[in-house]
Design a protein around this motif. Structure first.
Motif, PDB file in Angstrom:
ATOM      1  N   LYS A  40     -11.018  17.702  52.392  1.00  0.00           N
ATOM      2  CA  LYS A  40     -12.290  18.129  52.533  1.00  0.00           C
ATOM      3  C   LYS A  40     -12.795  17.844  54.210  1.00  0.00           C
ATOM      4  O   LYS A  40     -14.138  18.034  54.449  1.00  0.00           O
TER       5      LYS A  40
ATOM      6  N   GLN B 169     -10.893  22.395  50.924  1.00  0.00           N
ATOM      7  CA  GLN B 169     -12.057  22.847  51.096  1.00  0.00           C
ATOM      8  C   GLN B 169     -12.629  23.082  52.813  1.00  0.00           C
ATOM      9  O   GLN B 169     -13.187  23.887  52.985  1.00  0.00           O
ATOM     10  N   LYS B 170     -12.113  21.975  53.235  1.00  0.00           N
ATOM     11  CA  LYS B 170     -12.384  21.949  54.781  1.00  0.00           C
ATOM     12  C   LYS B 170     -11.382  21.170  55.651  1.00  0.00           C
ATOM     13  O   LYS B 170     -10.284  20.600  54.952  1.00  0.00           O
TER      14      LYS B 170
ATOM     15  N   TYR C 171     -10.683  26.953  49.540  1.00  0.00           N
ATOM     16  CA  TYR C 171     -12.266  27.753  49.662  1.00  0.00           C
ATOM     17  C   TYR C 171     -12.292  27.976  51.360  1.00  0.00           C
ATOM     18  O   TYR C 171     -12.861  28.514  51.703  1.00  0.00           O
ATOM     19  N   ASP C 172     -11.788  26.942  52.066  1.00  0.00           N
ATOM     20  CA  ASP C 172     -12.088  26.993  53.573  1.00  0.00           C
ATOM     21  C   ASP C 172     -10.918  25.905  54.046  1.00  0.00           C
ATOM     22  O   ASP C 172      -9.897  25.408  53.649  1.00  0.00           O
TER      23      ASP C 172
END
Lengths: 453, 237
Positions: B128, B147-148, B166-167
């Motif tokens: 994240k 996610q990050k 997601y990212d």
């Protein structure tokens, strides 16, 4: 005009046709909130048998009936002490509005019970509102940090939930506002589909190490719960208890959700009634029923359900959907808004859309404004009190001065099916009452294999 | 012996169980925040939940969840680690001068987790934020549902790399056995290579040439329930 072609069809019902046509349009499974809608064996199929000449009842409105409940006595230095055996289940800030989370915390504090975070971490306002707050440790780990974990009064490792055991969390993009996205480290507006498994442990052997990790982080102070969606309940509860859980939470298939794949909600899992029986049996089999507390959740609607769950072996129950209904979910005041969504008050299960007219399962500021935290928290507290009173009423009628003294002998089954599931004698089958064993020894498996029913 | 050495708290892990080790760290931490943990023999859950500025040198191997749920720590482990090293690190640095088991740096939120050797499956799962550096190879499904943040793999990546991310970004210098669902490859620009070099150099890992690197990012096709998913699902059937 003749209507010879209009006749009811038991296979291709209007609901089935609607579902097929909707899936043909969407190209995917249906998603909805709330929980299971079809009937499964439930606590309604049991009745309480009060005192008469064989036992002496307590004065219904006067005599003391203890409701104090202690959770986490096995290893934690600071067990949770509740005034009533009804806790508020985990529901995330994100699935719920912040006002709703605060209202739950205030209400739980008012009545002396605990509330629980959810799949979005711990919001500071929720911590402030809740005297006793259980911190959920979930596969997605959104917003997780060591500070919140150390601020918690208990840690709940979530393996799965009753509404969708074997399925991960779901929060559609309408509810991933800028704030929710920031808290969860997600892109704003994304359809969040959480992982179903924890990222760093798989089975019961790893779970034992994971539980030790959480105990070390929190200095062995607070209880560690393990929450399991009801599926292979007997085996799962045994494994969780053997792995070192202080408290096992079993969430039956009637458990609620803000969003789930519909078929998982309707067709997977074990009813709460059966789950409590299997879970109790597992702890007794291990000889840990005095050490490991059992919390039962999943469609608990009243003090009656709660009393029956306790009689079957639970230490406490947990409510989610009922608490939301108490605060105003499905309130007919918003009938027009419900109709604009294609639903009606008392029938709405559109939590997943983020358009909750009552301001509960939404992140839309316009709807959120409708939820008055003071009013909502008072309503939830009133409902929790009413549950406690109902439980006391039933316990007193059975001659019990402590609601934890309710046991299997205070129940009878209304149906043969329920008798088979629970091992509780069927009403009218007096000959079987003599075969009923003491609570310590009752085992539905044992009775079935011995063919006594 | 200089003053710095005198201020280091030495613990012989061979003599203590997990609870005693962590209790010793907790009680000493505020006044003497520098630790030398000798004779580590693969114990699980060592150094978890530390949120004070502190430093640790570990001689030997550690088991699962080493230095999980920490903030502000500087850790150097001269050995291998089990699963979940540096779980949910908020800030600080954990350097493993050896190999890591499954799920290195799960749910990392900040700081750096650096593995000099190889990492097992699911390295960087659910990251994240922060940076996970793997000097060798990374196993199956690394970067799953990221996610990050950033993952740097200087060796080869196993199948399913970055699946459903997601990212965030994953840089790979070696071979990518197979990309995960919903990912795509971008080429690096010069500033990104410089950023990688800046992150990796403190750990004395050799950095391959810029042309060998590829950058894996989310394709974004699973960001919303959509009929486009049907094509994705077909590949999973």
């Amino acid at each position: 005009m003749e209507n010879g072609f209009i006749s009811p069809n038991e296979i291709w019902t209007p609901q089935v046709i609607e579902e097929i046509q909707e899936k043909a349009e969407l190209g995917r499974y249906r998603i909805r909130g709330m929980g299971r809608s079809r009937r499964v064996p439930s606590f309604d199929d049991l009745v309480v048998v009060p005192a008469g000449l064989t036992r002496v009842p307590l004065e219904g409105y006067r005599e003391r009936c203890e409701t104090r409940t202690v959770l986490g006595t096995r290893f934690a230095q600071k067990p949770i002490v509740l005034d009533i055996p009804v806790t508020v289940a985990g529901m995330s800030y994100g699935a719920l509005s912040l006002s709703a989370k605060k209202a739950l915390g205030i209400a739980a504090t008012t009545v002396g019970t605990s509330t629980t975070t959810g799949d979005g971490g711990m919001h500071p306002d929720e911590r402030r509102a809740s005297k006793m707050l259980v911190y959920q440790y979930l596969p997605a780990r959104y917003g997780q940090n060591p500070y919140d974990m150390k601020r918690a009064d208990a840690i709940e490792i979530v393996v799965s939930q009753g509404a969708k055991p074997g399925g991960g969390g779901l929060l559609l993009g309408h509810k991933i506002s800028a704030e929710i996205a920031a808290l969860r480290d997600l892109p704003e507006g994304v359809d969040q589909r959480s992982p179903v498994r924890h990222p760093d442990w798989m089975g019961p052997d790893d779970l034992a190490i994971k539980i030790e990790e959480l105990r070390e982080i929190t200095g062995w102070q607070v209880p560690i719960y393990v929450k399991i969606g009801a599926s292979r309940v007997y085996e799962d509860v045994m494994l969780a208890a053997k792995a070192g859980a202080d408290v096992v939470v079993v969430d039956g298939m009637e458990g609620g959700t803000a969003a789930s794949v519909e078929i998982q909600t309707e067709h997977t899992g074990i009813p709460t009634l059966a789950a409590v029986v299997e879970a109790t049996e597992a702890l007794r089999e291990l000889g840990l029923d005095d050490e490991v507390q059992l919390i039962i959740s999943g469609g608990i609607r009243s003090g009656v359900d709660a009393a029956k769950a306790l009689a079957l072996g639970a230490t406490a129950v947990s409510i989610g959907t009922a608490a939301l209904l108490a605060m105003g979910c499905n309130d007919p005041r918003y009938a027009e808004d419900f109709r604009s969504m294609g639903t009606e008050p008392y029938s709405c299960h559109a939590c997943h859309t983020g358009r909750c007219p009552a301001g509960i399962t939404t992140q839309d500021p316009l709807f959120m404004e409708r939820l008055d935290v003071a009013v909502a928290s008072e309503r939830i507290a009133n409902f929790l009190y009413s549950m406690a009173l109902e439980m006391q009423t039933l316990a007193r009628s059975c001659g019990k001065s402590n609601i934890h003294h309710l046991d299997e002998t205070d129940l009878r089954s209304l149906t043969w099916e329920t008798s088979l599931i629970t091992g509780i004698p069927l009403v009218g089958q007096r000959r079987n009452h003599h075969a009923a064993k003491t609570p310590e020894k009752v085992s539905s498996r044992e009775t079935l294999t011995e063919g006594k029913w | 012996m200089d003053e710095t050495t005198l201020n280091v708290v030495e613990l012989d892990l061979n003599d203590l169980n997990t609870q005693e080790i962590n209790a010793s760290i907790r009680t000493t931490l505020r006044h003497r925040p520098n630790f030398l943990l000798r004779n580590a023999l693969g114990q699980h859950n060592i150094g978890v939940g530390v949120t004070n500025q502190s430093s640790f040198v570990v001689q030997g191997d550690l088991g699962h969840y080493a230095f999980a749920m920490c903030e502000g720590i500087q850790v150097r482990i001269e050995g291998d680690v089990g699963w979940g090293v540096g779980e949910n690190l908020m800030s600080g640095e954990i350097f493993v001068n050896g190999d890591a088991g499954s799920s290195a740096g799960p749910s990392l939120r900040g700081g750096v987790v650096a593995i000099a050797g190889n990492a097992g499956p699911r390295a960087g799962i659910g990251v994240k934020g922060g940076t996970l550096i793997i000097g060798g190879d990374a196993g199956y499904m690394s970067g799953f549902m990221m996610q990050k943040g950033t993952i740097i793999i200087l060796g080869n990546a196993g199948p399913g790399l970055g699946d459903s991310m997601y990212d965030g970004q994953i840089f790979v210098a070696g071979t990518i056995t197979e990309l995960g669902h919903d990912t795509r490859i971008n080429f690096l620009n010069e500033s990104e290579y410089e950023a990688i070099a800046h992150l990796v150099l403190p750990y004395h890992m050799s950095i391959p040439l810029p042309s060998t690197f590829r950058k894996v990012v989310s394709a974004g096709t699973l960001h919303h329930f959509d009929k486009k998913e049907i094509a994705r699902w077909k590949t999973a059937l």
